[in-house]
Design an enzyme around this catalytic site. Structure first.
Site, short mmCIF file in Angstrom:
data_model
loop_
_atom_site.label_atom_id
_atom_site.label_comp_id
_atom_site.label_asym_id
_atom_site.label_seq_id
_atom_site.Cartn_x
_atom_site.Cartn_y
_atom_site.Cartn_z
CE LYS A 40 -4.48 -1.52 1.51
NZ LYS A 40 -5.54 -1.48 2.49
CE LYS A 81 -6.11 -7.26 -1.88
NZ LYS A 81 -5.84 -6.81 -0.53
CE LYS A 121 -13.15 -2.09 0.37
NZ LYS A 121 -13.24 -1.69 1.76
P1 TYM Z 1 -11.09 -4.47 3.93
O1 TYM Z 1 -12.22 -3.55 3.98
O2 TYM Z 1 -9.90 -4.10 3.12
O3 TYM Z 1 -11.57 -5.90 3.46
C1 TYM Z 1 -12.73 -6.48 4.04
C2 TYM Z 1 -12.65 -8.01 3.93
O4 TYM Z 1 -12.64 -8.38 2.54
C3 TYM Z 1 -11.55 -9.28 2.30
N1 TYM Z 1 -11.08 -9.07 0.92
C4 TYM Z 1 -10.93 -10.06 0.03
N2 TYM Z 1 -11.16 -11.38 0.09
C5 TYM Z 1 -10.91 -12.11 -1.02
N3 TYM Z 1 -10.47 -11.59 -2.19
C6 TYM Z 1 -10.23 -10.26 -2.31
N4 TYM Z 1 -9.81 -9.74 -3.47
C7 TYM Z 1 -10.46 -9.43 -1.17
N5 TYM Z 1 -10.34 -8.09 -0.94
C8 TYM Z 1 -10.72 -7.91 0.35
C9 TYM Z 1 -10.51 -8.91 3.35
O5 TYM Z 1 -9.63 -9.98 3.57
C10 TYM Z 1 -11.37 -8.59 4.54
O6 TYM Z 1 -11.70 -9.77 5.26
N6 TYM Z 1 -8.10 -5.00 7.67
C11 TYM Z 1 -9.42 -5.52 7.38
C12 TYM Z 1 -10.49 -4.81 8.19
C13 TYM Z 1 -10.39 -5.03 9.65
C14 TYM Z 1 -10.58 -6.26 10.35
C15 TYM Z 1 -10.42 -5.94 11.74
C16 TYM Z 1 -10.85 -7.55 9.95
C17 TYM Z 1 -10.13 -4.08 10.60
N7 TYM Z 1 -10.16 -4.63 11.83
C18 TYM Z 1 -10.54 -6.91 12.71
C19 TYM Z 1 -10.95 -8.52 10.94
C20 TYM Z 1 -10.81 -8.20 12.28
C21 TYM Z 1 -9.64 -5.39 5.88
O7 TYM Z 1 -8.92 -5.96 5.13
O8 TYM Z 1 -10.68 -4.65 5.45
#
Ligand code: TYM
Length: 333
Positions: free
Chosen positions: A114, A198, A201
């Protein structure tokens, strides 16, 4: 015994098929088991690790709640709240930033990806992002954390923080060591334009992803234009290892329609991609269109969405404030 589930999603807009298949679909499944206690957090503090427009952020927080509900999470059964309203998250994150080691965070690949080449310009929050994640999870004594494959390393860090805190203060089991719940297959959905990247967004091309708010026409068009190769459809799973775009599309089909990968390969074996893509668009539309319609409907009722958040915040605050009080006592504050 039921599980204590915690997970989070950033309100950065453009929630996509990767978020759905990698995480939200599993949230729904876990929350339907009455033995589980589930907490789903809109992690707005995480989202500001990169610049956000306040107006858009407010809208995106509501849209994330709407997506949870539209996907099938019942706000009466599960706690849905936004992180910034429960101050214990920020407090615990500071404490954990004094527990976590620089060396641990320096290993995080997501920060490297990132921050890109210009690490000096990345926010400190982007670097300490996984420390705040640990606070989210550990404040609620979560036993299981459903996430996509990209969050595996962050969960390992969370486990390390919990273990170090328990050891440093010699209180076995004060923080539960959470288990990641990562689906065995298709826990990483790739870009429709590049099978090595991947689905994300932040990808500049909207054609790289299916957004959960896309119309049927948009979905059909994006699948039609999705990258493939010049060969006919694969005849075996082994072939998929070298054909990443085909692997991704077949994986999406299998995951969304709950059909075994082998069956799909057999059904389309040796055929050309256009027939497969037509059917793939249909299964995506069948699943995503009702969700997208419901998101739009819910977005018209901001009073309802805000009520879900304020009820959720009350419940989450009650749990988190008790835990932070104990942390203070342990630490001598
Ligand atoms: P975020 O918003 O980036 O992603 C949310 C969830 O979507 C999954 N994800 C994917 N899974 C499969 N293929 C993809 N291309 C893909 N893109 C995103 C992410 O793995 C995630 O599960 N850091 C976390 C948010 C968070 C969190 C937490 C999660 C903050 N605190 C505590 C668990 C527990 C995240 O990636 O958000």
């Amino acid at each position: 015994m039921g599980k204590k589930i915690f997970s989070g999603v950033q309100p950065t807009g453009n929630l996509h098929l990767g978020n759905y298949l990698g995480a939200i679909k599993n949230f729904v499944h876990l929350s339907n088991d009455i033995d589980n206690n589930c907490i789903f957090c809109v992690v707005d503090l995480h989202s500001i690790t990169v610049k956000q427009d306040p107006k858009e952020l407010r809208n995106n927080i509501r849209e994330t709640v709407a997506t949870f509900v539209a996907s099938g999470i019942d706000p009466k059964k599960s706690i849905i709240f936004n992180q910034s309203r429960v101050s214990a998250h920020s407090e615990a994150a500071w404490i954990f930033s004094c527990v976590a080691r620089m060396g641990w965070l320096n290993r995080m690949t997501q920060f490297k990806e990132k921050a890109g080449k210009d690490k000096e310009k990345a926010s400190i929050g982007l670097f300490s992002y996984p420390v705040l994640m640990a606070a989210d999870i550990l404040l609620y004594d979560a036993t299981h954390v459903p996430v996509g494959d990209d969050q595996k390393q962050h969960l390992e860090l969370c486990r390390d923080i919990a273990q170090k805190f328990n050891n440093d203060f010699q209180i076995d089991d004060f923080f539960k060591i959470p288990e990641p719940l990562i689906q065995k297959q298709f826990s990483r959905i790739m870009s429709l334009k590049d099978g090595t990247k991947k689905m994300s967004k932040s990808d500049l091309s909207d054609f790289s992803r299916i957004n959960l708010t896309d119309s049927s026409d948009e979905i059909i068009n994006k699948i039609k234009k999705a990258k493939t190769d010049i060969m006919p459809m694969p005849v075996s799973q082994k072939e998929l290892e070298k054909r990443l775009e085909a692997k991704n599309l077949i994986g999406i089909f299998s995951s969304i329609a709950d059909i075994d990968l082998e069956k799909i390969i057999k059904r389309y074996s040796g055929k050309n991609f256009s027939e497969f893509k037509k059917d793939l668009s249909q299964v995506i539309v069948d699943k995503i269109y009702p969700i997208s319609k419901e998101i739009k409907k819910l977005m018209g009722d901001t009073v309802y969405l805000d009520k879900i958040l304020s009820d959720g915040c009350d419940k989450a605050s009650e749990i988190a404030s008790k835990k932070i009080k104990k942390i203070h006592e342990i630490m001598g504050f």
